[in-house]
Design a protein around this motif. Structure first.
Motif, PDB file in Angstrom:
ATOM      1  N   ILE A 129       0.871  -1.289  -0.189  1.00  0.00           N
ATOM      2  CA  ILE A 129       0.057  -0.132   0.023  1.00  0.00           C
ATOM      3  C   ILE A 129       0.892   1.161  -0.035  1.00  0.00           C
ATOM      4  O   ILE A 129       1.561   1.473   0.843  1.00  0.00           O
ATOM      5  N   ASP A 130       0.827   2.111  -1.264  1.00  0.00           N
ATOM      6  CA  ASP A 130       1.621   3.266  -1.147  1.00  0.00           C
ATOM      7  C   ASP A 130       0.754   4.402  -0.314  1.00  0.00           C
ATOM      8  O   ASP A 130      -0.273   4.766  -0.763  1.00  0.00           O
ATOM      9  N   LEU A 131       1.423   4.912   0.546  1.00  0.00           N
ATOM     10  CA  LEU A 131       0.847   5.844   1.620  1.00  0.00           C
ATOM     11  C   LEU A 131       0.425   7.176   1.069  1.00  0.00           C
ATOM     12  O   LEU A 131      -0.392   7.999   1.568  1.00  0.00           O
ATOM     13  N   GLU A 132       1.249   7.396   0.151  1.00  0.00           N
ATOM     14  CA  GLU A 132       1.133   8.861  -0.431  1.00  0.00           C
ATOM     15  C   GLU A 132       0.199   8.875  -1.737  1.00  0.00           C
ATOM     16  O   GLU A 132      -0.592   9.473  -1.644  1.00  0.00           O
ATOM     17  N   THR A 133       0.239   7.823  -2.511  1.00  0.00           N
ATOM     18  CA  THR A 133      -0.792   7.652  -3.638  1.00  0.00           C
ATOM     19  C   THR A 133      -1.996   6.903  -3.378  1.00  0.00           C
ATOM     20  O   THR A 133      -3.117   7.063  -4.085  1.00  0.00           O
ATOM     21  N   LYS A 134      -1.759   5.845  -2.248  1.00  0.00           N
ATOM     22  CA  LYS A 134      -3.210   5.091  -1.824  1.00  0.00           C
ATOM     23  C   LYS A 134      -3.261   3.947  -2.833  1.00  0.00           C
ATOM     24  O   LYS A 134      -4.062   3.227  -2.659  1.00  0.00           O
ATOM     25  N   ALA A 135      -2.347   4.006  -3.749  1.00  0.00           N
ATOM     26  CA  ALA A 135      -2.345   2.534  -4.705  1.00  0.00           C
ATOM     27  C   ALA A 135      -1.968   1.233  -3.954  1.00  0.00           C
ATOM     28  O   ALA A 135      -1.211   1.227  -3.317  1.00  0.00           O
ATOM     29  N   ALA A 136      -2.640   0.217  -4.580  1.00  0.00           N
ATOM     30  CA  ALA A 136      -2.115  -0.947  -3.788  1.00  0.00           C
ATOM     31  C   ALA A 136      -1.576  -1.874  -5.187  1.00  0.00           C
ATOM     32  O   ALA A 136      -2.163  -1.771  -6.128  1.00  0.00           O
ATOM     33  N   SER A 137      -0.512  -2.642  -4.857  1.00  0.00           N
ATOM     34  CA  SER A 137       0.136  -3.566  -5.605  1.00  0.00           C
ATOM     35  C   SER A 137       0.144  -5.123  -4.973  1.00  0.00           C
ATOM     36  O   SER A 137      -0.005  -4.936  -3.819  1.00  0.00           O
ATOM     37  N   GLN A 138       0.015  -6.093  -5.979  1.00  0.00           N
ATOM     38  CA  GLN A 138       0.058  -7.604  -5.175  1.00  0.00           C
ATOM     39  C   GLN A 138       1.190  -8.232  -5.920  1.00  0.00           C
ATOM     40  O   GLN A 138       1.411  -8.335  -7.055  1.00  0.00           O
TER      41      GLN A 138
END
Length: 442
Positions: free
Chosen positions: A257-266
């Motif tokens: 979880i990118d805390l700046e962009t809020k994007a999630a990767s898996q």
């Protein structure tokens, strides 16, 4: 002893004191006269304690660490087929403890931080009613269903990150939820896979397939990258995605979880055995792409000298980032199930076609190499390893979960012994291992 005095001692000194394991301090919970089903004529001693779910380095004090409890002294009570759990202390509050290594080879507890809801009220470890409810039924120690046996803010806390700003992130097995607490333990935000949960103040969202986590096998490990910008969590076992028919697979998931962009990767992680046997229980960052991961079975060394307790180094750079896979005739990105291959979830596909089947589509798990076999190195006596603390590039601390020193068999409570004949009771124990290569993968 102050930090300057402690700081004059190298970790080689601490290694000599802690290489055989040092117990964390604990009290005896005021619950008595529970017959010990494992040793006739004895009564169970409940440790409290319980700081074994995770460990996180103090961001600035190199000889201090934080440790996390889970939902409190509980055990399985499925005699009625309702996923029952006995809670010996239903009012128990999950907590974070701050500890310090002492040069005399002991561990000092500095303070406890009780976890609280956004209003400042202490939470419990009782099951949630919504947003990832496990449908577990809470019982008291007499096998009676608890009145008020749920807590919407209750956590079965498992993963812990201590940030430089004094706040904490805690992941759990209920939602899974990843909850942000301030320095006093008050909830200020959370991340989960439930779009209707208005407790997600900043709008962070897990991929929605994480709502399909297997019961009691949630987000067991949590870490943060050294730049403090990305949370990284690992699931304990194969998710029930789309349902529990897939739980015999050996695939688990890692989410970033990118805390700046809020994007999630898996990313995918391949376990050494199917997940009815193995669990991933901790993850800790070495850099933005390299991590240590613990993988274990449920056996005790006393019962099985070939018990499996290992720490691996993993690398994300050669793995497939699932969210970025483009849709084709074979691939589909489903909102609630994640990436599908030929209409099957990844859990279904691995179970049916194996990892070779995934490789044909150029879908690869994280690369992994063995760092240390704890059974081989330590004759590790515990059934669980749940905390990893990277002290430096050669020293690793490992912490076990003692389950408050009790367990159960077929609904009967019993003391959790490491040696029943010698009456050695399990306890949260910290080991420091030296001579390891804990450098990030370049």
């Amino acid at each position: 002893m102050n930090q300057q005095e402690i700081g004059n001692h190298s970790f080689d000194h601490f290694y000599k004191k802690f290489k055989h394991g040092v117990r964390l301090p604990y009290d005896i919970l005021n619950i008595h006269n529970i017959p010990d089903g494992a040793k006739q004529g004895h009564f169970i001693e409940i440790h409290c304690g319980g700081f074994g779910s995770e460990i996180s380095a103090h961001p600035t004090e190199k000889h201090q660490f934080y440790a996390l409890t889970d939902r409190g002294p509980n055990t399985t009570y499925d005699v009625n087929g309702d996923h029952g759990k006995i809670f010996l202390d239903p009012s128990y509050t999950p907590k974070i403890g701050l500890f310090e290594l002492q040069t005399d080879g002991t561990i000092h507890k500095i303070k406890e931080i009780l976890l609280k809801d956004p209003t400042g009220k202490t939470i419990t470890g009782l099951p949630n009613q919504h947003f990832g409810a496990t449908k577990e039924i809470a019982y008291d120690q007499n096998g009676q269903i608890l009145q008020n046996g749920t807590d919407e803010f209750g956590l079965d806390s498992e993963g812990l990150v201590a940030l430089k700003d004094g706040t904490f992130w805690v992941s759990d097995e209920y939602g899974p939820h990843i909850v942000h607490f301030n320095a006093e333990g008050i909830e200020i935000d959370r991340i989960n896979a439930y779009t209707q949960d208005d407790r997600r103040k900043s709008g962070y969202l897990l991929p929605l397939e994480y709502a399909n986590r297997r019961q009691n096998r949630g987000m067991e490990g949590l870490t943060i990258t050294p730049d403090q910008k990305k949370l990284v969590g690992i699931m304990q076992s194969t998710m029930s995605n789309p349902n529990k028919s897939v739980i015999n697979s050996d695939v688990t998931r890692i989410v970033v979880i990118d805390l700046e962009t809020k994007a999630a990767s898996q990313y995918l992680y391949r376990q050494e055995a199917n997940t009815t046997v193995h669990s991933n229980t901790a993850i800790v960052a070495l850099n933005n792409n390299s991590f240590l991961v613990s993988e274990r079975d449920d056996d005790f060394y006393k019962d099985n000298p070939n018990a499996f307790k290992r720490v691996y180094k993993i690398d994300l750079t050669q793995a497939t980032e699932l969210e970025s896979v483009q849709e084709t005739e074979q691939f589909k990105q489903d909102e609630y199930l994640g990436l599908l291959i030929e209409g099957q979830t990844l859990e279904q596909y691995v179970l049916e076609k194996g990892w070779q089947g995934l490789a044909q589509y150029h879908i690869y798990p994280v690369a992994k190499t063995l760092v240390v076999d704890l059974v081989e190195r330590l004759q590790y006596p515990h059934d669980k390893v749940e905390g990893l603390w990277v002290i430096d590039e050669q020293h690793l601390a490992v912490l076990n979960d003692d389950d408050y020193a009790f367990s159960e068999t077929d609904g009967v409570l019993e003391q959790k012994y490491l040696d029943r004949d010698q009456q050695v009771i399990d306890a949260n124990t910290l080991y420091i291992i030296n001579g390891l290569d804990l450098r990030p993968i370049e």
